[in-house]
Design a protein around this motif. Structure first.
Motif, mmCIF file in Angstrom:
data_model
loop_
_atom_site.group_PDB
_atom_site.id
_atom_site.type_symbol
_atom_site.label_atom_id
_atom_site.label_comp_id
_atom_site.label_asym_id
_atom_site.label_seq_id
_atom_site.Cartn_x
_atom_site.Cartn_y
_atom_site.Cartn_z
ATOM 1 N N GLU A 284 -48.230 86.739 99.514
ATOM 2 C CA GLU A 284 -49.068 87.516 98.595
ATOM 3 C C GLU A 284 -49.095 88.994 98.955
ATOM 4 N N GLN A 338 -46.534 78.830 97.573
ATOM 5 C CA GLN A 338 -46.740 80.262 97.329
ATOM 6 C C GLN A 338 -45.579 80.859 96.543
ATOM 7 N N HIS A 342 -45.154 82.085 92.284
ATOM 8 C CA HIS A 342 -45.030 83.547 92.200
ATOM 9 C C HIS A 342 -44.756 83.949 90.760
#
Length: 964
Positions: A284, A338, A342
């Motif tokens: 992130e 993650q 995205h």
């Protein structure tokens, strides 16, 4: 041309325009390429750095490249030495620190160095790389050329995307083996020195070196690279912004290298720990999407490597290490998630492979832990989120970005399907939750939310498959859930949503689950209205109308038994969509002609499968087709009088559409619902009478003949004997002024008639046989230009069609068709079959010819056969069976040729069976045969098992020494 002569090139001495300059220069360098010693002029120019012009230098390298590629073997030792010295002197010039060469020149120089390496490394220049390294040292200009040369060597020797001959492959294997033994350690050391020395000062050079390492790691000893010293250096590059993308690629290639599963797991884990401690797993916080795309590819490789290791360890029974590997794999899932969610689809797409493989692991586990269930649920949520269109998607003008998203969606669908295999309950409940909540508030939801909710429901149909689409029977909980969702879809009013993506998804889903309406037929009227009104066939978007026309035809085909109450209402509502749009009215029709085909088929299905009596079906079919016939007559009359060629083409297209529409309605008939039982014969006979005059139209013959011929094919199936009176006149018209394509397309029609009606059409076939054959002979005899591939292919296809026609006659048992053509004509036809079996290098035609010959031997080879045919067997058919395999073009590595040989063998077998009373075949062959004795051949033919004969002929084919 003497070596001392200077290069006279445009730009030096000639004040001419650029085009002339380019032409003169090209011509001059082509002359240098072809001259015996012109290349020496170029070598001298390069070695001494005589010219500053980039194009001259590039051309000089091209001339040198041509010499090495095509003439290296004929050069003397001194000339080969001159090439080596030239390249090393040119390289030395690069070390002097002047202005570096342009990249295109350096690349060409590297190609020439690589070509020289390939030709000389194993023989006269084994110290190639040592000479290069000792010359360039750590000079950045020299190292640039050195690294480019290594990549050029990779392209010549290693790159699997480049096709190599078997000889080149053997040479390349020897080169790699020799490099492993002699110079690879030195090369690896040079790479380490470059990476360490220039990581801060020359990022471009370092990136080049990383690319080289990534290219070579696939085939060199991994221990030279996968060690603490080298890997730590590579990992340090991950912290340098200019280097980290190339470092990712290099690490990916190292991870991708095949190795022992235990060692692979250790390597991945050590790499993972360093990356995690350096903060790379905090996705992130990373804003550089280009780097993240490379990093996600690396993580994907690490994950897939662990899956592969786990699979191998599980199969080998190493439970302890397999469990440890699975734990390492599970530890990567948070990072996987993650990257999967995205917002950049490229980053997400790069991790799909790892995600898919991880789900495959879960599928194989006997019982999932709570964490594994949570992981599967998280992947499900990610898939649902990523399936959603973004605001920038251009539905009106889909380009490359849109095409990439469509492909990405297909990858996500694979994940959903795999998730359903792991936990069907999870997928069903997740989709149901999203779908239900979205449908409750679709009026205020954004289009992409509504579309993806319906899309997910649609995708359940494949993710949770059911035999023949029976989603609403069997599994009670699943069937109940799907029924609830279908009721919601239909009753929610979402079909009114004003976005094409939602509208299309609505209709696609309705048709996917069309068997729902069998279970709950009360919903049929409302869904029919959606198809027929502004939401479907009358939508403002042509794209929607077109797709709905197709989907409506599928819907009606599935539910035709439930349509009886609605037939005439539907036909009334779609009447304007069935009108033939004449070319001159300028009005944009709601549907294209291709879309209208589906509408006519739908109308046909409704009429034919209705419960009305035959006379009512006839009336409805006549009402459907009469407007077409009236328009056809009017337009055909206009066409015959029209002089403008463009208008002729437009009218002919319209006429062809009319025929196609009428033909498409006939697809509704079946063995249970025939044309005759439905009382529709008369309607289609009227169509024939209306369409056949188009065959004699003096203009636009090709298009009209093709359309009417297709209609005749359908009518032979539908009308059966009732079509026969129309065949002679139609054939006569279609054989006038034939082109090869016309004949090729006409023959299947005659073959269809022959196979279907057999003796009923024998008199007609006897009459038409020789005119058709002569027309074929005439077309085949027409000369064609040697390089006209299209004409050659057309003739080959016509020849095949001709042999296929003869085969159909012979196989149908109508030997009288050929037998009654007169001795001269029969002989002429027979010789064409012999010619097809032996002379043309076309195994498909050869196979057909041997089938014909075998059949004719069976028909005419006995005592009551055709007069003179036994002589023909021994003089021509028997030799043909041996001559064909002797041809150099008869290649048994080709599957079709093997089939041709098989039929050739069966022909010999048939001759033996039919003519054995006249003595063995061997008596009729020339004694000049060396492969085996005639007695052996006769013994083989007597074997009951045809495989023995076929194997014998294969052996015969490998020894091409027979002279009949």
């Amino acid at each position: 041309m003497p070596p001392h002569q200077p290069l006279m090139v445009c730009g030096f001495n000639m004040p001419v325009n650029m085009k002339q300059c380019s032409q003169i220069a090209l011509a001059y360098f082509e002359q240098l390429k072809e001259s015996r010693d012109g290349w020496e002029v170029c070598a001298q120019a390069l070695a001494k750095g005589i010219y500053g012009d980039d194009h001259v230098k590039f051309f000089c390298f091209q001339v040198l490249e041509h010499q090495i590629k095509f003439r290296h073997g004929s050069l003397t030792g001194a000339q080969q030495q001159l090439i080596r010295e030239t390249l090393m002197k040119w390289l030395q010039l690069q070390l002097m620190g002047g202005q570096p060469e342009k990249p295109f020149i350096k690349n060409k120089a590297a190609q020439v160095l690589a070509l020289t390496f390939v030709r000389e490394y194993l023989t006269i220049w084994p110290k190639f790389f040592f000479d290069l390294l000792s010359l360039v040292g750590l000079n950045p200009h020299g190292l640039d050329i050195y690294l480019r040369t290594l990549m050029a060597v990779d392209a010549e020797v290693v790159d699997r995307d480049i096709l190599h001959s078997p000889e080149e492959t053997r040479r390349n294997t020897l080169i790699k083996d020799h490099m492993r033994e002699s110079c690879i350690p030195a090369l690896v050391e040079s790479w380490y020195q470059i990476l360490q020395t220039y990581q801060r000062s020359h990022s471009e050079l370092t990136c080049q070196c990383l690319e080289v390492v990534g290219a070579y790691v696939s085939w060199i000893d991994l221990n030279l690279i996968a060690n603490d010293r080298f890997v730590n250096l590579l990992l340090s590059h991950m912290s340098v912004e200019e280097l980290r993308e190339e470092a990712c690629d290099c690490l990916f290639e190292i991870i991708n290298k095949g190795m022992d599963p235990v060692d692979k797991t250790k390597l991945v884990e050590s790499l993972s720990q360093v990356l995690q401690s350096a903060g790379f797993f905090n996705v992130e916080q990373e804003e550089d999407v280009d780097f993240l795309a490379k990093f996600s590819r690396l993580v994907n490789g690490m994950g897939q490597a662990l899956v592969l290791s786990w699979t191998k360890l599980t199969k080998s029974g190493d439970v302890k290490v397999a469990t440890e590997t699975l734990q390492a794999l599970e530890a990567k899932v948070p990072l996987l998630l993650q990257l999967l969610v995205h917002e950049d689809d490229d980053i997400s797409a790069n991790i799909v492979g790892f995600c898919y493989d991880y789900l495959h692991v879960l599928k194989q586990l006997p019982l999932l832990t709570d964490q594994q269930k949570n992981n599967a649920e998280a992947i499900m949520l990610a898939v649902m989120k990523k399936l959603t269109y973004d605001d920038e998607y251009n539905f009106e003008n889909e380009g490359e970005d849109e095409a990439m998203f469509v492909e990405y969606r297909k990858q996500l669908k694979m994940l959903l399907d795999r998730l359903a295999q792991v936990s069907p309950e999870l997928v069903l409940e997740s989709v149901r939750r999203v779908f239900t909540s979205t449908m409750q508030g679709w009026q205020t939801a954004r289009f992409m939310e509504v579309e993806v909710a319906i899309r997910l429901f649609y995708m359940l149909g494949e993710a949770l498959p059911a035999s023949h689409g029976a989603h609403f029977t069997g599994d009670g909980s699943k069937a109940s859930a799907l029924q609830d969702m279908m009721r919601t879809l239909i009753s929610s009013g979402v079909s009114e949503y004003r976005h094409t993506s939602v509208t299309l998804e609505f209709f696609e889903t309705v048709v996917r689950y069309d068997k729902f309406f069998i279970v709950e037929p009360q919903h049929i009227p409302s869904i029919l209205m959606a198809f027929l009104d502004h939401r479907g066939l009358r939508h403002s978007s042509p794209k929607v109308r077109s797709r709905v026309a197709y989907l409506f035809s599928r819907f009606i085909k599935t539910l035709h038994k439930h349509m009886n109450s609605y037939i005439e209402d539907i036909l009334s509502r779609i009447q304007d969509l069935l009108e033939l749009a004449p070319p001159e009215n300028g009005f944009q029709a709601l549907l294209s002609s291709d879309d209208q085909l589906f509408m006519f088929e739908t109308a046909g299905v409704l009429i034919v499968n209705g419960e009305s009596p035959a006379d009512r079906k006839q009336a409805l079919m006549r009402s459907l087709l009469t407007p077409l016939l009236e328009a056809f007559r009017l337009l055909l009359n206009k066409l015959t009088q029209e002089g403008d060629e463009d208008r002729q083409t437009a009218l002919a297209d319209c006429l062809s559409h009319a025929v196609g529409f009428a033909s498409r309605t006939s697809k509704a008939f079946s063995n249970k619902q025939t044309v005759k039982l439905c009382g529709c014969s008369e309607v289609y006979l009227d169509c024939l009478q209306t369409f056949l005059p188009a065959l004699s139209c003096p203009v636009q013959r090709g298009a009209l003949r093709s359309a009417v011929r297709s209609f005749l094919h359908r009518m032979i199936i539908c009308l059966e004997e009732e079509v026969l009176p129309f065949i002679p006149a139609a054939s006569e018209h279609m054989l006038k002024d034939c082109e090869p394509k016309d004949l090729q397309e006409f023959i299947p029609l005659i073959s269809q008639i022959t196979a279907k009606f057999k003796s009923q059409v024998s008199p007609f076939l006897q009459q038409i046989f020789m005119p058709l054959v002569l027309a074929i002979f005439e077309v085949l005899s027409q000369p064609a230009e040697d390089n006209d591939q299209t004409a050659a292919l057309e003739k080959q296809m016509l020849r095949r069609s001709y042999f296929s026609f003869i085969q159909t006659i012979a196989s149908s048992g109508m030997n009288e068709v050929m037998a009654n053509q007169g001795a001269e004509n029969i002989e002429r036809v027979l010789f064409t079959i012999i010619q097809g079996a032996v002379d043309f290098p076309d195994p498909i035609a050869q196979k057909t010819c041997f089938i014909i010959l075998s059949r004719l031997v069976e028909l005419w080879g006995g005592k009551d056969g055709l007069v003179g045919f036994p002589d023909f067997i021994y003089k021509h058919i028997v030799p043909a069976c041996f001559l064909a395999p002797l041809k150099t073009t008869f290649d048994l590595s080709d599957a079709q040729t093997v089939l041709a040989l098989s039929e050739c063998t069966l022909t010999l077998k048939m001759i033996h069976l039919r003519r054995v009373s006249n003595g063995p075949i061997g008596l009729y062959l020339s004694p000049q045969k060396s492969i085996c004795s005639l007695q052996e051949l006769c013994q083989v033919l007597q074997q009951p098992d045809t495989k023995v004969v076929k194997n014998y002929m294969k052996v015969f084919q490998t020894n091409k020494t027979f002279n009949p």
